[in-house]
Design an enzyme around this catalytic site. Structure first.
Site, PDB file in Angstrom:
ATOM      1  N   HIS A   8      -7.131   3.932  -9.399  1.00 51.61           N
ATOM      2  CA  HIS A   8      -8.437   4.339  -8.895  1.00 51.61           C
ATOM      3  C   HIS A   8      -9.504   3.798  -9.832  1.00 51.61           C
ATOM      4  CE1 HIS A   8     -11.700   6.880  -7.470  1.00 51.61           C
ATOM      5  NE2 HIS A   8     -10.981   7.002  -6.372  1.00 51.61           N
ATOM      6  N   ASP A  34      -4.524   9.118  -1.495  1.00 56.60           N
ATOM      7  CA  ASP A  34      -3.938   8.463  -0.333  1.00 56.60           C
ATOM      8  C   ASP A  34      -2.429   8.346  -0.401  1.00 56.60           C
ATOM      9  OD1 ASP A  34      -6.325   8.051   0.959  1.00 56.60           O
ATOM     10  OD2 ASP A  34      -6.767   6.334  -0.301  1.00 56.60           O
TER      11      ASP A  34
HETATM   12  N1  ACO Z   1      -0.596  -1.633  -8.456  1.00 58.08           N
HETATM   13  C1  ACO Z   1      -0.344  -2.483  -9.468  1.00 58.08           C
HETATM   14  N2  ACO Z   1      -1.265  -2.831 -10.414  1.00 58.08           N
HETATM   15  C2  ACO Z   1      -2.484  -2.277 -10.301  1.00 58.08           C
HETATM   16  C3  ACO Z   1      -2.821  -1.379  -9.257  1.00 58.08           C
HETATM   17  C4  ACO Z   1      -1.824  -1.061  -8.316  1.00 58.08           C
HETATM   18  N3  ACO Z   1      -2.077  -0.223  -7.309  1.00 58.08           N
HETATM   19  N4  ACO Z   1      -4.113  -1.001  -9.391  1.00 58.08           N
HETATM   20  C5  ACO Z   1      -4.586  -1.627 -10.466  1.00 58.08           C
HETATM   21  N5  ACO Z   1      -3.607  -2.401 -11.037  1.00 58.08           N
HETATM   22  C6  ACO Z   1      -3.699  -3.198 -12.276  1.00 58.08           C
HETATM   23  C7  ACO Z   1      -4.523  -4.460 -12.055  1.00 58.08           C
HETATM   24  O1  ACO Z   1      -3.728  -5.555 -11.675  1.00 58.08           O
HETATM   25  C8  ACO Z   1      -5.135  -4.634 -13.432  1.00 58.08           C
HETATM   26  O2  ACO Z   1      -4.153  -5.186 -14.293  1.00 58.08           O
HETATM   27  P1  ACO Z   1      -4.597  -6.183 -15.501  1.00 58.08           P
HETATM   28  O3  ACO Z   1      -5.463  -5.360 -16.412  1.00 58.08           O
HETATM   29  O4  ACO Z   1      -3.310  -6.633 -16.111  1.00 58.08           O
HETATM   30  O5  ACO Z   1      -5.361  -7.314 -14.853  1.00 58.08           O
HETATM   31  C9  ACO Z   1      -5.393  -3.209 -13.909  1.00 58.08           C
HETATM   32  O6  ACO Z   1      -4.423  -2.410 -13.212  1.00 58.08           O
HETATM   33  C10 ACO Z   1      -6.788  -2.699 -13.569  1.00 58.08           C
HETATM   34  O7  ACO Z   1      -7.022  -2.908 -12.193  1.00 58.08           O
HETATM   35  P2  ACO Z   1      -8.437  -3.134 -11.510  1.00 58.08           P
HETATM   36  O8  ACO Z   1      -8.249  -3.866 -10.217  1.00 58.08           O
HETATM   37  O9  ACO Z   1      -9.389  -3.718 -12.509  1.00 58.08           O
HETATM   38  O10 ACO Z   1      -8.876  -1.661 -11.237  1.00 58.08           O
HETATM   39  P3  ACO Z   1     -10.059  -1.274 -10.312  1.00 58.08           P
HETATM   40  O11 ACO Z   1     -10.633  -0.068 -10.922  1.00 58.08           O
HETATM   41  O12 ACO Z   1     -10.975  -2.402 -10.040  1.00 58.08           O
HETATM   42  O13 ACO Z   1      -9.306  -0.998  -8.910  1.00 58.08           O
HETATM   43  C11 ACO Z   1      -8.336   0.012  -7.078  1.00 58.08           C
HETATM   44  C12 ACO Z   1      -9.124   0.227  -8.372  1.00 58.08           C
HETATM   45  C13 ACO Z   1      -9.056  -0.969  -6.143  1.00 58.08           C
HETATM   46  C14 ACO Z   1      -8.262   1.373  -6.366  1.00 58.08           C
HETATM   47  C15 ACO Z   1      -6.907  -0.498  -7.425  1.00 58.08           C
HETATM   48  O14 ACO Z   1      -6.270   0.392  -8.305  1.00 58.08           O
HETATM   49  C16 ACO Z   1      -6.069  -0.724  -6.187  1.00 58.08           C
HETATM   50  O15 ACO Z   1      -6.171  -1.789  -5.551  1.00 58.08           O
HETATM   51  N6  ACO Z   1      -5.210   0.278  -5.808  1.00 58.08           N
HETATM   52  C17 ACO Z   1      -4.435   0.181  -4.592  1.00 58.08           C
HETATM   53  C18 ACO Z   1      -5.301   0.514  -3.402  1.00 58.08           C
HETATM   54  C19 ACO Z   1      -5.624   1.985  -3.313  1.00 58.08           C
HETATM   55  O16 ACO Z   1      -4.762   2.840  -3.426  1.00 58.08           O
HETATM   56  N7  ACO Z   1      -6.905   2.284  -3.032  1.00 58.08           N
HETATM   57  C20 ACO Z   1      -7.350   3.660  -2.802  1.00 58.08           C
HETATM   58  C21 ACO Z   1      -8.431   4.044  -3.727  1.00 58.08           C
HETATM   59  S1  ACO Z   1      -8.757   5.752  -3.541  1.00 58.08           S
HETATM   60  C22 ACO Z   1      -9.761   5.886  -2.213  1.00 58.08           C
HETATM   61  O17 ACO Z   1     -10.416   4.994  -1.768  1.00 58.08           O
HETATM   62  C23 ACO Z   1      -9.794   7.245  -1.642  1.00 58.08           C
END
Ligand code: ACO
Length: 431
Positions: A308, A365
């Site tokens: 998140h 979710d």
């Molecule tokens: N699975 C694997 N790796 C992940 C995930 C994941 N679900 N989420 C983040 N990471 C990793 C990224 O690859 C990144 O790794 P790095 O530092 O080696 O490059 C690190 O964790 C940070 O990730 P960011 O993308 O910078 O985190 P951000 O805060 O931008 O993204 C997000 C948040 C979009 C929710 C992301 O975690 C994601 O795509 N999750 C899956 C989709 C999801 O469940 N969304 C629902 C959000 S809740 C809602 O809307 C109610």
């Protein structure tokens, strides 16, 4: 908003300026950069707004490191366990929980406005039967703007209140019709003597050949899902509504813009994506393979329902959602292997260094898809349910923005990387 004694000092090209710093009631201090460009010629660059407060708000507080979510100071789990969605709506709109008289009046007002104009119902026949219900929701909800534009005056509290009630009241009706349209079922009118959640379930699942018997456990679970998703401060869809409405546009159209933003798999579409992922994993023995894929930088696969932008701790909504999933499955007598996959996936991920270091926890979710599936919804409807719940958050934030004297049209700037000026060349000379 209290100014801090501390100042933020910045020196650029030999000129030093002091910028005010403000304390919110809770949360990090905020440096006010409104004068930055005028005094230094500098813009700030913050794609994804990771360090930017786009507005001031009294509605929702999140401490992502501690896993705290509060609506007007009330912790989300207290509201979800003890309250109901209608009183949560009242709270989000008015800042206080309602008295019993206020509650009755509010509830009645919402139920009274839940029918749709017959012309709106006709819109549905223009959609393909296999259209995604979110596409139908965007279209039909946006079309409300054509019905309620004539007397639009967003400066008038009477207009704002009427629009508020209509949007909250009609969203479940529109959503249920979107669902029934895809199935080819006749539409069901709302009833005024049921709860908001119970009425929505009836509008979705009633078979007109039989009496409808409300399932109290499912109505309660639906209500709880609505509470958990009702607001979440300045997320992508809420920011979309605020930005769209900063031009003083029609509020029904602004909320339709919020629906669009919510649809994406990185936001509200994650519950659908999470369930699809659990189906793809299928069995517990395949989990290690998918964990490896999620960790592989060359593989676009991510664990959906994990991570998140704000929570770097367990999402407090996910705890309540997990419990609700168990309750619904037990009540329905469903032994869903996907729940086992989800719980094992959570266990494995939370003990893996990759997820620990990045503070990636299950979000709301992760368990909502399993619950909604057990209630009888297809995965294409999951984000629609999220939109019903979030409508009150969008509307509350719209009302707050519109009445904020500091609000002006949202107009970010950019770092320009395109070509510098060049002369037009006629097509015949372009080689
Ligand atoms: N699975 C694997 N790796 C992940 C995930 C994941 N679900 N989420 C983040 N990471 C990793 C990224 O690859 C990144 O790794 P790095 O530092 O080696 O490059 C690190 O964790 C940070 O990730 P960011 O993308 O910078 O985190 P951000 O805060 O931008 O993204 C997000 C948040 C979009 C929710 C992301 O975690 C994601 O795509 N999750 C899956 C989709 C999801 O469940 N969304 C629902 C959000 S809740 C809602 O809307 C109610």
């Amino acid at each position: 908003m209290k100014p801090s004694k501390e100042k933020f000092t910045i020196t650029y090209k030999g000129k030093t300026i002091e910028l005010p710093v403000y304390h919110g009631r809770q949360g990090p201090d905020v440096v006010d950069i409104a004068r930055l460009y005028k005094e230094t010629g500098l813009f700030t660059y913050d794609p994804g707004y990771r360090s930017t407060a786009s507005c001031k708000s009294r509605i929702t507080f999140i401490d992502g490191d501690k896993g705290i979510l509060e609506y007007y100071g009330y912790p989300i789990d207290q509201l979800a366990r003890n309250g109901n969605f209608m009183e949560t709506c009242y709270l989000l709109l008015h800042g206080e929980l309602p008295t019993s008289v206020q509650y009755e009046e509010f509830n009645e007002d919402i139920m009274k406005h839940s029918m749709l104009h017959e012309q709106i119902v006709k819109f549905y026949s223009g959609f393909r039967r296999d259209a995604h219900p979110m596409a139908v929701l965007v279209g039909v909800f946006g079309a409300l703007s054509s019905f309620y534009h004539e007397h639009m005056n967003i400066d008038d509290p009477v207009f704002r209140n009427r629009a508020t009630v209509r949007m909250l009241a009609k969203m479940p009706t529109i959503a249920a019709m979107a669902y029934r349209y895809t199935l080819g079922w006749t539409f069901v009118d709302p009833r005024g003597d049921m709860s908001y959640a119970g009425n929505f379930l009836r509008m979705c699942f009633l078979n007109p050949m039989y009496e409808y018997e409300e399932d109290e456990v499912l109505s309660r679970a639906m209500d709880r899902i609505f509470i958990l998703h009702a607001d979440h401060e300045q997320n992508a869809s809420t920011s979309t509504v605020r930005l769209a409405s900063s031009s003083r546009a029609n509020p029904y159209a602004c909320v339709a813009a919020g629906v669009v933003s919510l649809w994406g798999p990185a936001h509200g579409g994650a519950n659908e994506a999470a369930l699809n992922m659990l189906k793809e994993i299928g069995t517990v023995d395949r989990i290690p393979h998918f964990i490896e894929r999620a960790k592989d930088k060359n593989d676009p696969f991510r664990l959906m329902g994990f991570g998140h932008r704000v929570y770097k701790n367990y999402d407090p909504r996910a705890k309540v959602m997990q419990q609700t999933a168990h309750e619904v499955l037990k009540h329905k007598g469903i032994d869903d292997p996907l729940l086992e996959v989800a719980m094992e996936l959570e266990r494995v991920a939370l003990s893996d260094d990759y997820f620990i270091e990045r503070k990636l926890y299950p979000n709301v979710d992760f368990y909502s898809g399993i619950t909604l599936r057990a209630m009888g919804f297809p995965s294409s409807m999951f984000t629609v349910m999220f939109a019903i719940a979030r409508t009150v958050g969008w509307v509350a934030q719209w009302r707050e923005g519109i009445t904020d004297p500091d609000q002006s049209i949202g107009r970010p700037r950019q770092i320009y990387l395109g070509p510098t000026m060049r002369d037009y060349v006629p097509m015949s000379e372009r080689g």
